[in-house]
Design an enzyme around this catalytic site. Structure first.
Site, PDB file in Angstrom:
ATOM      1  N   LYS A 163      75.071  78.047  30.618  1.00  0.00           N
ATOM      2  CA  LYS A 163      76.404  77.463  30.792  1.00  0.00           C
ATOM      3  C   LYS A 163      77.498  78.528  30.929  1.00  0.00           C
ATOM      4  CE  LYS A 163      74.671  73.922  27.668  1.00  0.00           C
ATOM      5  NZ  LYS A 163      74.006  74.505  26.496  1.00  0.00           N
ATOM      6  N   HIS A 174      80.575  74.700  30.669  1.00  0.00           N
ATOM      7  CA  HIS A 174      80.299  74.325  29.274  1.00  0.00           C
ATOM      8  C   HIS A 174      81.285  73.279  28.739  1.00  0.00           C
ATOM      9  CE1 HIS A 174      78.254  76.042  25.438  1.00  0.00           C
ATOM     10  NE2 HIS A 174      78.597  74.791  25.246  1.00  0.00           N
ATOM     11  N   ASP A 196      67.238  74.993  27.157  1.00  0.00           N
ATOM     12  CA  ASP A 196      68.697  74.906  27.281  1.00  0.00           C
ATOM     13  C   ASP A 196      69.354  76.018  26.467  1.00  0.00           C
ATOM     14  OD1 ASP A 196      71.172  73.044  27.940  1.00  0.00           O
ATOM     15  OD2 ASP A 196      71.421  73.754  25.882  1.00  0.00           O
ATOM     16  N   TYR A 201      75.846  81.277  23.308  1.00  0.00           N
ATOM     17  CA  TYR A 201      74.909  81.213  22.172  1.00  0.00           C
ATOM     18  C   TYR A 201      74.394  82.612  21.781  1.00  0.00           C
ATOM     19  CZ  TYR A 201      74.644  76.176  23.314  1.00  0.00           C
ATOM     20  OH  TYR A 201      74.939  74.864  23.593  1.00  0.00           O
TER      21      TYR A 201
HETATM   22  N1  LIG Z   1      76.903  71.455  25.743  1.00  0.00           N
HETATM   23  C1  LIG Z   1      77.327  71.579  24.508  1.00  0.00           C
HETATM   24  O1  LIG Z   1      78.538  71.686  24.252  1.00  0.00           O
HETATM   25  C2  LIG Z   1      76.345  71.584  23.399  1.00  0.00           C
HETATM   26  C3  LIG Z   1      75.010  71.754  23.664  1.00  0.00           C
HETATM   27  N2  LIG Z   1      74.086  71.769  22.648  1.00  0.00           N
HETATM   28  C4  LIG Z   1      72.671  71.997  23.023  1.00  0.00           C
HETATM   29  O2  LIG Z   1      71.888  70.919  22.482  1.00  0.00           O
HETATM   30  C5  LIG Z   1      70.900  71.437  21.616  1.00  0.00           C
HETATM   31  C6  LIG Z   1      70.571  70.451  20.507  1.00  0.00           C
HETATM   32  O3  LIG Z   1      71.702  70.164  19.723  1.00  0.00           O
HETATM   33  P1  LIG Z   1      71.909  70.748  18.233  1.00  0.00           P
HETATM   34  O4  LIG Z   1      73.359  70.673  17.977  1.00  0.00           O
HETATM   35  O5  LIG Z   1      71.219  72.027  18.097  1.00  0.00           O
HETATM   36  O6  LIG Z   1      71.292  69.643  17.297  1.00  0.00           O
HETATM   37  P2  LIG Z   1      69.938  68.804  17.164  1.00  0.00           P
HETATM   38  O7  LIG Z   1      70.363  67.391  17.068  1.00  0.00           O
HETATM   39  O8  LIG Z   1      68.952  69.203  18.179  1.00  0.00           O
HETATM   40  O9  LIG Z   1      69.461  69.259  15.716  1.00  0.00           O
HETATM   41  C7  LIG Z   1      68.953  70.529  15.464  1.00  0.00           C
HETATM   42  C8  LIG Z   1      68.701  70.661  13.968  1.00  0.00           C
HETATM   43  O10 LIG Z   1      67.734  69.685  13.565  1.00  0.00           O
HETATM   44  C9  LIG Z   1      66.623  70.293  12.936  1.00  0.00           C
HETATM   45  N3  LIG Z   1      65.440  69.574  13.474  1.00  0.00           N
HETATM   46  C10 LIG Z   1      64.846  69.734  14.670  1.00  0.00           C
HETATM   47  N4  LIG Z   1      63.864  68.853  14.853  1.00  0.00           N
HETATM   48  C11 LIG Z   1      63.821  68.101  13.745  1.00  0.00           C
HETATM   49  C12 LIG Z   1      63.010  67.008  13.353  1.00  0.00           C
HETATM   50  N5  LIG Z   1      62.062  66.515  14.130  1.00  0.00           N
HETATM   51  N6  LIG Z   1      63.219  66.473  12.112  1.00  0.00           N
HETATM   52  C13 LIG Z   1      64.194  66.971  11.304  1.00  0.00           C
HETATM   53  N7  LIG Z   1      65.000  68.002  11.624  1.00  0.00           N
HETATM   54  C14 LIG Z   1      64.823  68.556  12.849  1.00  0.00           C
HETATM   55  C15 LIG Z   1      66.661  71.754  13.341  1.00  0.00           C
HETATM   56  O11 LIG Z   1      66.193  72.587  12.316  1.00  0.00           O
HETATM   57  P3  LIG Z   1      64.882  73.530  12.530  1.00  0.00           P
HETATM   58  O12 LIG Z   1      65.218  74.533  13.592  1.00  0.00           O
HETATM   59  O13 LIG Z   1      64.705  74.143  11.186  1.00  0.00           O
HETATM   60  O14 LIG Z   1      63.765  72.603  12.915  1.00  0.00           O
HETATM   61  C16 LIG Z   1      68.156  71.987  13.545  1.00  0.00           C
HETATM   62  O15 LIG Z   1      68.782  72.309  12.324  1.00  0.00           O
HETATM   63  C17 LIG Z   1      71.526  72.751  21.133  1.00  0.00           C
HETATM   64  O16 LIG Z   1      70.591  73.576  20.461  1.00  0.00           O
HETATM   65  C18 LIG Z   1      72.084  73.288  22.412  1.00  0.00           C
HETATM   66  O17 LIG Z   1      71.062  73.817  23.217  1.00  0.00           O
HETATM   67  C19 LIG Z   1      74.477  71.524  21.355  1.00  0.00           C
HETATM   68  C20 LIG Z   1      75.785  71.357  21.029  1.00  0.00           C
HETATM   69  C21 LIG Z   1      76.853  71.385  22.024  1.00  0.00           C
HETATM   70  O1  LIG Z   2      77.264  74.281  22.794  1.00  0.00           O
HETATM   71  C1  LIG Z   2      77.963  74.435  21.830  1.00  0.00           C
HETATM   72  C2  LIG Z   2      77.491  74.703  20.493  1.00  0.00           C
HETATM   73  O2  LIG Z   2      78.513  74.989  19.576  1.00  0.00           O
HETATM   74  C3  LIG Z   2      79.531  75.808  19.973  1.00  0.00           C
HETATM   75  C4  LIG Z   2      80.443  76.198  18.862  1.00  0.00           C
HETATM   76  O3  LIG Z   2      79.882  77.172  18.010  1.00  0.00           O
HETATM   77  C5  LIG Z   2      80.242  75.137  21.087  1.00  0.00           C
HETATM   78  O4  LIG Z   2      80.857  76.129  21.850  1.00  0.00           O
HETATM   79  C6  LIG Z   2      79.367  74.442  21.986  1.00  0.00           C
HETATM   80  O5  LIG Z   2      79.817  73.578  22.889  1.00  0.00           O
END
Ligand SMILES: NC(=O)C1=CN([C@@H]2O[C@H](COP(=O)(O)OP(=O)(O)OC[C@H]3O[C@@H](n4cnc5c(N)ncnc54)[C@H](OP(=O)(O)O)[C@@H]3O)[C@@H](O)[C@H]2O)C=CC1
Ligand SMILES: O=C1CO[C@H](CO)[C@@H](O)[C@@H]1O
Length: 331
Positions: free
Chosen positions: A79, A112, A45, A50
């Protein structure tokens, strides 16, 4: 790997666990994608915003060239950014993403977010003098029609939405020729959005949970990048009940949070750049949470108070007519 069958004509299957890639630097993400593919991930994803599509494209190219797998083995999502959310810009942004990812087609292209911003020529959002984002009055139905055209042209196999609320989702559903295949929303133990998930199930729209671990570290990012902080940022991985259940299964809290979602047929896209945690996050198919454990995890829901992504870090976004959330004070 367990998959979710999408509602589109080709009956595409989306692997239920994918790799999230937000907040990963280019070098870091290339290694993370290669590590993930090597340990069985087949779903990545990303998003135009990003700024890592090129590095992901390099990783995919390296993996295809190595002969370990082919394009059709991997499900790639990206997205349409908020600065591109208008019908006339959809194809341009999709083609830019394809170019950066070095792919001929996407498996899933998402809008998005339902709101739109005006941008400078370099795709950076335009800001008012006080730092507010310059809002653009978009029509999501028209954007959706342009998304449908991209499926017809073969540039993406399926299309969906992210951060749309129930009303916005239903509007698109009613107006659409090609139904949304996926809704990607924030979903974790503290924000379970049961009604929205139920609506998606009724409409045969697959749900993908973003920030399934509670996005540890996101608040520091919001602060550094947007000078914004969420009060009471949750520590879901540190939750007592989650840790108790983890101990019983000899699993980590992260694995329990992910299992809670996939046992409800919700796809998860945990982000990690750490090879051990990448492995850990997909190693969730050798145990089951009991009905009693599911009930305990269900009871952790804090409703709107559990929301991390209210998008208020985009200063002024709540004034956009398509802002999707009802703001509540957090307690
Ligand atoms: N559509 C949207 O608007 C959005 C989409 N997203 C998508 O969703 C994905 C996931 O969400 P995200 O906000 O990144 O958050 P997550 O809930 O996936 O958390 C990620 C964080 O958790 C840490 N981590 C990963 N695995 C573990 C584990 N098993 N135990 C403890 N810590 C862990 C990672 O650090 P480390 O790398 O050091 O392991 C990182 O700092 C995003 O990366 C993106 O692709 C996210 C936000 C908004
Ligand atoms: O996917 C996302 C992760 O965070 C961004 C902000 O920095 C947002 O744009 C978003 O929806």
């Amino acid at each position: 790997m367990k998959t979710i069958l999408l509602n589109n004509a080709d009956k595409i299957e989306m692997p239920i666990v994918g790799l999230g890639t937000w907040r990963a630097e280019p070098d870091e993400i290339k290694n993370a994608v290669l590590a993930a593919l090597d340990c069985g991930y087949r779903h990545i994803d990303t998003a135009f915003s990003y700024n890592n599509e090129e590095a992901i494209g390099n990783a995919l190219k390296e993996w295809f060239t190595s002969g370990k797998g082919k394009r059709t083995d991997v499900f790639v999502t990206t997205k349409l950014p908020c600065v591109g959310n208008r019908a006339e810009d959809v194809e341009k942004f999709l083609k830019l993403s394809l170019e950066r990812l070095q792919l001929e087609y996407l498996d899933l292209y998402l809008i998005h977010a339902p709101f739109a911003f005006k941008c400078e020529s370099n795709f950076i959002p335009q800001l008012e003098g006080d730092g507010s984002f310059v809002l653009d009055m978009n029509d999501n139905v028209l954007t959706w029609k342009a998304m449908e055209e991209q499926v017809k042209k073969g540039l993406c196999r399926s299309i969906g939405l992210s951060n749309f609320n129930a009303k916005q989702l239903q509007n698109i559903y009613k107006a659409s020729e090609i139904k949304p295949a996926v809704l990607q929303i924030e979903l974790h133990a503290y924000l379970q959005q049961r009604e929205l998930v139920k609506l998606c199930q009724q409409l045969s729209i697959a749900v993908t949970a973003y920030s399934p671990l509670g996005s540890p570290g996101a608040n520091t990012h919001f602060n550094t990048k947007y000078n914004y902080s969420l009060s009471n940022f949750p520590d879901i991985l540190g939750n007592f009940e989650v840790n108790e259940i983890a101990q019983k299964h000899n699993k980590t809290p992260g694995q329990i949070l992910l299992k809670h979602l996939i046992q409800q047929d919700v796809a998860v896209i945990p982000k990690s750049s750490n090879p051990n945690r990448i492995k850990q996050n997909i190693n969730i198919f050798d145990f089951e949470l009991s009905a009693e454990e599911l009930k305990i995890l269900d009871s952790l829901d804090k409703g709107e108070n559990g929301r991390i992504f209210n998008f208020l870090f985009f200063k002024g976004v709540e004034k956009h007519p398509e802002y999707p959330f009802v703001l509540k004070s957090r307690c």
